[in-house]
Write a protein that holds these residues in place. Structure first.
Motif, short mmCIF file in Angstrom:
data_model
loop_
_atom_site.label_atom_id
_atom_site.label_comp_id
_atom_site.label_asym_id
_atom_site.label_seq_id
_atom_site.Cartn_x
_atom_site.Cartn_y
_atom_site.Cartn_z
N ALA A 29 -1.65 -3.63 4.80
CA ALA A 29 -1.29 -2.21 4.74
C ALA A 29 -1.74 -1.42 5.97
CB ALA A 29 -1.90 -1.58 3.49
N SER A 30 -2.48 -2.06 6.86
CA SER A 30 -3.06 -1.34 8.00
C SER A 30 -2.01 -0.88 9.00
CB SER A 30 -4.08 -2.23 8.71
OG SER A 30 -3.43 -3.28 9.41
N ARG A 31 -2.32 0.20 9.70
CA ARG A 31 -1.42 0.67 10.76
C ARG A 31 -1.35 -0.33 11.89
NH1 ARG A 31 -4.80 3.02 14.66
NH2 ARG A 31 -6.78 3.68 13.79
N THR A 34 1.40 -2.64 10.43
CA THR A 34 2.70 -1.99 10.19
C THR A 34 3.32 -1.46 11.47
OG1 THR A 34 1.62 0.10 9.58
CG2 THR A 34 2.18 -1.44 7.79
N THR A 38 6.63 -5.96 9.35
CA THR A 38 6.53 -5.86 7.91
C THR A 38 6.27 -7.25 7.35
OG1 THR A 38 8.15 -4.08 7.94
CG2 THR A 38 7.75 -5.13 5.82
N THR A 40 5.12 -9.66 3.74
CA THR A 40 5.09 -9.77 2.28
C THR A 40 4.00 -10.75 1.91
OG1 THR A 40 7.47 -9.39 2.18
CG2 THR A 40 6.45 -10.40 0.25
N ASN A 69 9.12 -5.50 13.55
CA ASN A 69 10.08 -4.42 13.38
C ASN A 69 11.10 -4.52 14.50
OD1 ASN A 69 8.66 -3.28 11.21
ND2 ASN A 69 7.34 -2.13 12.57
#
Length: 146
Positions: A29-31, A34, A38, A40, A69
């Motif tokens: 979930a960290s910046r 991200t 992305t 899973t 991304n």
């Protein structure tokens, strides 16, 4: 006496697995992650594995994978891996391998460990092959049922 106290400070497999999942989810979930892509989560330390352990011992794994991304060609694997290492270090992990020896322009690798909790994370980031981002965390080995 110190050997006994050191052993009693080691978390149980259940506690280590819980920390493994919590730290893995913070990384996912960290910046730092991200910003690159992305991922899973594909395994949340919910089953015992004998892989890499002595007979009669088990460990737990946290696994996640994903892709950069768009557009993927603007992402640097070594920079992305370095940012994720920084996040793990903020969670109490120490680098245990010099990633400069493990990367090239298409590959970034970090290997870090929280020795107190007995947890290790391997992060691999690569161009040219999917998944681009792979995260594997694992606990130390424990006696089965211990």
């Amino acid at each position: 006496m110190s050997a006994c106290s050191a052993e009693s400070e080691r978390p149980t497999l259940k506690a280590a697995a819980a920390q493994l999942v919590a730290d893995g989810e913070k990384l996912v979930a960290s910046r730092e992650l991200t910003a690159a892509g992305t991922v899973t989560v594909t395994e949340r330390a919910d089953k015992d594995s004998e892989v890499g352990c002595l007979q009669g011992q088990v460990q737990r794994f946290f696994r996640a994978q994903g892709d950069f991304n768009p557009p993927p060609d603007v992402n640097s694997p070594s920079n992305s891996a370095g940012l994720m290492l920084g996040k793990l270090e903020s969670l109490g992990y120490d680098k245990i391998a010099d990633e400069l020896d493990l990367r090239d322009e298409n590959l970034g690798v970090t290997l870090s460990q929280n020795s107190r909790a007995g947890i290790t994370f391997l992060v691999t980031v690569r161009n040219g092959q999917n998944p681009n981002i792979m995260i594997v965390g694992k606990t130390s080995c424990y006696e089965r049922g211990g």
